[in-house]
Enzyme design. Structure first.
Site, mmCIF file in Angstrom:
data_model
loop_
_atom_site.group_PDB
_atom_site.id
_atom_site.type_symbol
_atom_site.label_atom_id
_atom_site.label_comp_id
_atom_site.label_asym_id
_atom_site.label_seq_id
_atom_site.Cartn_x
_atom_site.Cartn_y
_atom_site.Cartn_z
ATOM 1 N N CYS A 97 0.563 -1.283 -0.431
ATOM 2 C CA CYS A 97 -0.088 -0.130 0.170
ATOM 3 C C CYS A 97 1.118 1.589 -0.106
ATOM 4 C CB CYS A 97 -1.331 0.145 1.277
ATOM 5 S SG CYS A 97 -1.220 1.578 1.594
ATOM 6 N N CYS B 293 -3.636 7.229 -2.161
ATOM 7 C CA CYS B 293 -4.540 7.598 -1.857
ATOM 8 C C CYS B 293 -5.840 7.883 -0.848
ATOM 9 C CB CYS B 293 -5.356 5.914 -2.539
ATOM 10 S SG CYS B 293 -4.290 5.243 -3.020
ATOM 11 N N THR C 115 -4.077 4.674 7.665
ATOM 12 C CA THR C 115 -3.113 5.134 6.869
ATOM 13 C C THR C 115 -2.280 5.989 6.339
ATOM 14 O OG1 THR C 115 -4.160 2.685 5.685
ATOM 15 C CG2 THR C 115 -2.755 3.889 4.376
ATOM 16 N N GLU D 128 -0.342 1.324 9.653
ATOM 17 C CA GLU D 128 -1.430 2.760 10.394
ATOM 18 C C GLU D 128 -1.479 2.381 11.730
ATOM 19 O OE1 GLU D 128 -1.998 -0.699 8.353
ATOM 20 O OE2 GLU D 128 -2.771 1.078 6.815
ATOM 21 N N HIS E 86 -13.017 5.382 -2.617
ATOM 22 C CA HIS E 86 -11.650 5.412 -2.129
ATOM 23 C C HIS E 86 -11.796 2.764 -2.124
ATOM 24 C CE1 HIS E 86 -8.264 3.981 -0.233
ATOM 25 N NE2 HIS E 86 -8.961 3.599 0.818
ATOM 26 N N TYR F 67 -10.456 0.297 -5.018
ATOM 27 C CA TYR F 67 -9.681 -1.609 -4.177
ATOM 28 C C TYR F 67 -9.798 -2.692 -5.779
ATOM 29 C CZ TYR F 67 -8.076 -0.794 0.447
ATOM 30 O OH TYR F 67 -7.923 -0.614 2.066
ATOM 31 N N CYS G 262 -5.936 -1.457 -6.754
ATOM 32 C CA CYS G 262 -5.076 -1.220 -5.521
ATOM 33 C C CYS G 262 -4.678 -3.193 -5.185
ATOM 34 C CB CYS G 262 -5.567 -0.905 -4.563
ATOM 35 S SG CYS G 262 -4.986 -1.555 -3.153
ATOM 36 N N GLU H 131 -6.682 -6.761 6.041
ATOM 37 C CA GLU H 131 -6.721 -4.928 5.178
ATOM 38 C C GLU H 131 -7.721 -4.816 4.455
ATOM 39 O OE1 GLU H 131 -5.846 -1.845 2.928
ATOM 40 O OE2 GLU H 131 -5.959 -3.287 2.539
HETATM 41 FE FE1 SF4 Z 1 -3.068 1.530 0.499
HETATM 42 FE FE2 SF4 Z 1 -4.703 0.472 -1.643
HETATM 43 FE FE3 SF4 Z 1 -6.034 2.020 0.215
HETATM 44 FE FE4 SF4 Z 1 -4.421 3.182 -2.072
HETATM 45 S S1 SF4 Z 1 -6.503 1.807 -2.685
HETATM 46 S S2 SF4 Z 1 -4.754 3.589 0.037
HETATM 47 S S3 SF4 Z 1 -3.027 1.710 -2.267
HETATM 48 S S4 SF4 Z 1 -5.040 -0.195 0.295
HETATM 49 FE FE FE Z 2 -6.458 0.662 2.499
#
Ligand code: SF4
Ligand code: FE
Length: 480
Positions: free
Chosen positions: A100, A104, A191, A257, A292, A296, A299, A443
């Site tokens: 991660c 974001c 995060t 985190e 967000h 995902y 990501c 996560e």
């Molecule tokens: Fe982290 Fe993925 Fe969330 Fe971006 S989308 S903050 S890389 S977990």
């Molecule tokens: Fe996340």
């Protein structure tokens, strides 16, 4: 051009003075400390990739506010093309780090606030949007990394913020002054908080008239007086120290985190984006969550690409690569990965303009995307562990591998195909162990909100009545 490199980002962090605690000690060097270094490295990739020709068209964007080039992680989405480029950028970032990279959350925070402050000003005659625009320009021109914090500790979940036994369990305005506000409370699971430059706070839930003090959004530098960071301990943490046992020592697993405590922190008015407008706290939560959740699939899809690669490599090292059932399971992993990605692409492709002019993702697709992640990542991890074999859980340590007496036994008895060094097999196994272990999976379950939160959004937009009428009409039921 204000695009920092990864090294410039690290240099800028070392000038900050954050109060970070971890396992009974203080972390003073966030870039060098093994607990935080991998997460700094992952975030640094978002800076370095802006200077890598193969990623420039994804990671660079032209600001709609200044007309200048900025890092996409500070950009306000101007079009569906922007939303799609972001999704492609995320998969590429995940493929570079298998972790991660944290930026974001701040990016989603500025986009959510950009759209919602505009709507709030239109409806209530407030003047938040201009402040937010100034803040976004500041981020774009300095390339500072902003963390976005929504999750309050919440205490007794059956009670509203203002009804909690302890009034600080939701972040709140303690005092309004002529020059700004003073806030107290905390944000949990944040995060990237310890290696960001700015912290953007937003309310965590829809609120009623009694919760005015809790409907607050603002930005402060992460080293503002009164801020304290209690850094989280992850499963496989000691892998951050290792070499052969490293797993993913350079970038870590997930974001690093922290519990962020606000002990009477002052925020000047020019950085306050909501203060008491309870009717807009729900819409802000929804907009942030949609942005967000839409990410995902890209990501986690990029992370899953690396897991697929690790499994392919390991099966070649073990002599199982040609077995039909292994090939089938790897194909299933790829299918699940691409399905996750497809949903992120759909959420972006079906995006639309908001009254502010900035683009929002499609809400249904975003929430379906996130709910898929909470299931498919577990299935992808299950398949990876199935293919890898039990030794990813029972491997002896690096110290024993190096021991002159027992090391040769490990090398002899954990050998796969004859011409591959046992150490290579162990390294890949550790990577798989690391990527399919506790923190990484949790996560996927709870990052960007719990599966239940996504389910609530989906149910609300499901339009069951219309679906029922259509079914009854086709069945020839009278009156439908
Ligand atoms: Fe982290 Fe993925 Fe969330 Fe971006 S989308 S903050 S890389 S977990
Ligand atoms: Fe996340």
């Amino acid at each position: 051009m204000p695009l920092m490199t990864g090294q410039q980002y690290r240099d800028s962090l070392s000038k900050q003075k954050l109060d970070i605690r971890f396992m009974g000690r203080r972390i003073s060097d966030v870039c060098g400390d093994p607990a935080t270094r991998p997460h700094v490295n992952a975030a640094a990739m978002t800076y370095d990739m802006a200077h890598m020709p193969e990623f420039e068209d994804l990671v660079r964007a032209k600001s709609g506010l200044t007309g200048e080039v900025c890092n996409r992680f500070t950009h306000i989405h101007q079009s569906v093309d922007d939303l799609l480029r972001e999704i492609r950028m995320l998969r590429a970032c995940s493929q570079q780090t298998a972790s991660c990279y944290q930026r974001c959350v701040g990016h989603d925070a500025i986009n959510a606030l950009y759209t919602v402050t505009y709507e709030m000003d239109q409806k209530l005659g407030t003047s938040y949007h201009g402040r937010l625009v100034d803040f976004v320009k500041f981020l774009q021109q300095t390339d500072r990394m902003a963390d976005g914090g929504m999750t309050d500790p919440k205490g007794d979940r059956s009670l509203a913020p203002s009804k909690q036994a302890d009034p600080d369990l939701y972040l709140r305005v303690l005092e309004q002054r002529k020059d700004g506000i003073v806030v107290r409370g905390a944000k949990a699971h944040q995060t990237g908080a310890v290696n960001s430059h700015e912290f953007i706070a937003m309310p965590t839930t829809a609120m009623g008239p009694d919760d005015k003090d809790y409907a607050v959004s603002f930005a402060v530098p992460t080293d503002a007086p009164g801020l304290l960071y209690i850094f989280g301990k992850q499963t496989n943490d000691e892998r951050k120290l290792g070499c052969v046992d490293q797993g993913n020592v350079r970038f870590g697993i997930v974001g690093g985190e922290a519990l962020v405590v606000f002990e009477d922190v002052f925020v000047p008015w020019e950085r306050v984006f909501m203060c008491g407008e309870v009717a807009f706290s729900g819409p802000l939560v929804e907009r942030f969550a949609e942005y967000h959740r839409a990410r995902y699939g890209a990501c986690k899809g990029g992370v899953a690409d690396i897991l697929v690669g690790a499994v392919v490599a390991l099966s070649e090292m073990q002599g199982t690569a040609k077995a039909a059932h292994i090939r089938e399971k790897i194909t299933d992993m790829v299918h699940l990965t691409e399905s996750l990605y497809a949903c992120s692409v759909a959420a972006a492709a079906m995006g639309s303009p908001t009254p502010s002019g900035a683009y929002a993702v499609n809400s249904m697709m975003a929430n379906v995307c996130k709910l898929n992640v909470t299931r498919s990542i577990y299935e992808i991890a299950r398949l990876a562990q199935d293919i890898a074999g039990g030794f990813i859980a029972t491997l002896p340590s690096e110290q024993d591998l190096d021991d002159p007496e027992v090391g040769p036994y490990i090398k002899k008895y954990f050998k796969g195909v004859a011409d591959v060094p046992t150490e290579h097999r162990i390294r890949v196994a550790r990577l798989i162990e690391n990527m399919t272990g506790g923190t990484a999976l949790v996560e996927s379950m709870h990052g960007a909100g719990s599966p239940q939160a996504a389910r609530i959004f989906i149910a609300r937009r499901a339009n069951l009545e219309q679906k029922k009428r259509q079914a009854l009409r086709l069945a020839g039921v009278d009156g439908a």
